[in-house]
Structure formats: C-alpha cells, structure tokens
Design a protein around this motif. Sequence first.
Motif, PDB file in Angstrom:
ATOM      1  N   PRO A 120       0.799  -1.226   0.000  1.00 21.08           N
ATOM      2  CA  PRO A 120       0.000   0.000   0.000  1.00 21.08           C
ATOM      3  C   PRO A 120       0.837   1.284   0.000  1.00 21.08           C
ATOM      4  O   PRO A 120       0.291   2.345  -0.217  1.00 21.08           O
ATOM      5  N   GLY A 121       2.145   1.195   0.209  1.00 19.46           N
ATOM      6  CA  GLY A 121       3.021   2.357   0.059  1.00 19.46           C
ATOM      7  C   GLY A 121       2.583   3.581   0.843  1.00 19.46           C
ATOM      8  O   GLY A 121       2.247   3.473   2.032  1.00 19.46           O
ATOM      9  N   VAL A 122       2.583   4.733   0.168  1.00 18.26           N
ATOM     10  CA  VAL A 122       2.229   5.973   0.898  1.00 18.26           C
ATOM     11  C   VAL A 122       0.759   5.974   1.332  1.00 18.26           C
ATOM     12  O   VAL A 122       0.342   6.821   2.115  1.00 18.26           O
ATOM     13  N   TYR A 123       0.001   4.983   0.823  1.00 19.16           N
ATOM     14  CA  TYR A 123      -1.415   4.891   1.226  1.00 19.16           C
ATOM     15  C   TYR A 123      -1.625   3.896   2.368  1.00 19.16           C
ATOM     16  O   TYR A 123      -2.744   3.467   2.619  1.00 19.16           O
ATOM     17  N   SER A 124      -0.548   3.502   3.063  1.00 21.36           N
ATOM     18  CA  SER A 124      -0.648   2.452   4.083  1.00 21.36           C
ATOM     19  C   SER A 124      -1.737   2.707   5.119  1.00 21.36           C
ATOM     20  O   SER A 124      -2.499   1.810   5.461  1.00 21.36           O
ATOM     21  N   ALA A 125      -1.823   3.937   5.627  1.00 21.66           N
ATOM     22  CA  ALA A 125      -2.843   4.239   6.641  1.00 21.66           C
ATOM     23  C   ALA A 125      -4.232   4.278   6.002  1.00 21.66           C
ATOM     24  O   ALA A 125      -5.223   3.905   6.619  1.00 21.66           O
ATOM     25  N   ARG A 126      -4.290   4.695   4.720  1.00 20.49           N
ATOM     26  CA  ARG A 126      -5.585   4.858   4.040  1.00 20.49           C
ATOM     27  C   ARG A 126      -6.024   3.613   3.275  1.00 20.49           C
ATOM     28  O   ARG A 126      -7.118   3.588   2.716  1.00 20.49           O
ATOM     29  N   TYR A 127      -5.193   2.576   3.213  1.00 26.74           N
ATOM     30  CA  TYR A 127      -5.492   1.358   2.443  1.00 26.74           C
ATOM     31  C   TYR A 127      -6.839   0.772   2.882  1.00 26.74           C
ATOM     32  O   TYR A 127      -7.066   0.548   4.050  1.00 26.74           O
ATOM     33  N   MET A 128      -7.746   0.575   1.950  1.00 25.48           N
ATOM     34  CA  MET A 128      -9.116   0.070   2.176  1.00 25.48           C
ATOM     35  C   MET A 128      -9.951   1.007   3.064  1.00 25.48           C
ATOM     36  O   MET A 128     -10.960   0.581   3.621  1.00 25.48           O
TER      37      MET A 128
END
Length: 198
Positions: free
Chosen positions: A82-90
């Motif tokens: 999820p990269g830079v979207y790790s916190a926002r993933y799903m």
Amino acid sequence: MKRIIFATGNAGKMREIREIMADMDVEILSMKEAGIETDIVEDGTTFEENAMIKAKAIATFTKDIVLADDSGLEVDYLNKEPGVYSARYMGEDTSYEIKNQAILDRLAGVPKEKRTARFVCAIAAAMPDGEVLVTRETIEGYIGEKTAGSNGFGYDPIFYVDEYGCSTAELTEEQKNEISHRGKALRAMKEKLNQYGC
Ligand code: IMP
C-alpha cells in the motif's frame, strides 16, 4: 537550549525520539506541547515528499526545528502497495485485522521468495534557516502466511523478519526499535542534525 518539535500525536513515536536523541543538547516537544494544532493534507507521492510537506507546513508556526515522519509498507508482489497509502489502504477506518487479511489473501499461493516487503520511514527536518534535511531508511522482510503476535501496530502481525524468524508484532519494543525503519531513520537524522551543529 535548542528546541525540536516532532510533528506527531503518537506517544510511542515521542518515546522513541526522546530515547534516541537523549544525548543531544535539545528539548524535544510534541506538537501539542508546542501548542500547535493543524491538519495537513499529505498529498505527496513519496514518503520523503510527505515528510517534507508536514515539516514545512508546521515550520510556518514556529522558529524551532520541526521534525516530521512518514512511513508505510511496500509489498513487492503488489507493486509496492500500500506504500504511501498504508494508513488509508481500504479506508482509514478499516481495521488492521481486515487490511492484513486482505494482503494475505492477495498473496495466497505466492512462494516466500516473492513475498518480499519492507517498512519505509522518511524523516524531514525543517530548519529555522529554511533548509530541509531528509533521511529515509527501511527494514527488509517478507509477508508471512498468517498473522502472528500482538505487539506493535498496523501491519506488524503480517511482516516477518529473517533475523528473528518471526513477525515484528512478536518483537519487544526495544528489539523492534533497534532494527526498525523509524529507529534507523531517526538515528540517521540525529547524525545530520549533529553535523548541522545541533
Ligand atoms: P504514519 O507514517 O504514522 O502515518 O504511518 C503510516 C502507516 O504505515 C501506519 O498507519 C501503518 O499502517 C503503517 N506502518 C508504518 N510503520 C509501521 C510499523 O512499524 N508497523 C506496522 N505498520 C506500520
């Protein structure tokens, strides 16, 4: 005494930076302790960009040194998601039980050598003279076949390290800080700040 403001509301991160920078002649404050409250849109495409965006935005409120970090998980088989979207993933509000299971499902049947992954941490320091220092470090590992451990947070239960042969959720806080992306990036930043005369 020089002051460093660390742009986080996370008590664990504050503890870690205080421990690592304990021998520096600086006072370390959280944003709250510095009386700064603001929402920042992290719209960068890399960890470094996001850390710099945060540090520079907060630096407009103060003449102290401002440190900010950005971190996340890169899974090679998933094109570094999820990269830079790790916190926002799903979705930001989705539990890590669900996020971790989704990653395990997407890697079902994939052999260990293709399950390589890393946690990445970038730290930016906005200096009072306008200069911005950046460090970036990783911890290399792989996505296990199942979740394990209850220490840590986020993706720790599915992220395994060969060094210990277990997930980072099975390590103590001290063990993890010694080898972690954040610990390494903080120590590298301490070196840079020392060279800068702090
Ligand atoms: P942030 O940099 O604190 O916003 O963290 C971004 C996200 O990356 C976290 O919410 C976690 O999902 C993930 N992450 C970063 N570092 C770690 C770690 O050490 N363990 C588990 N997850 C992590």
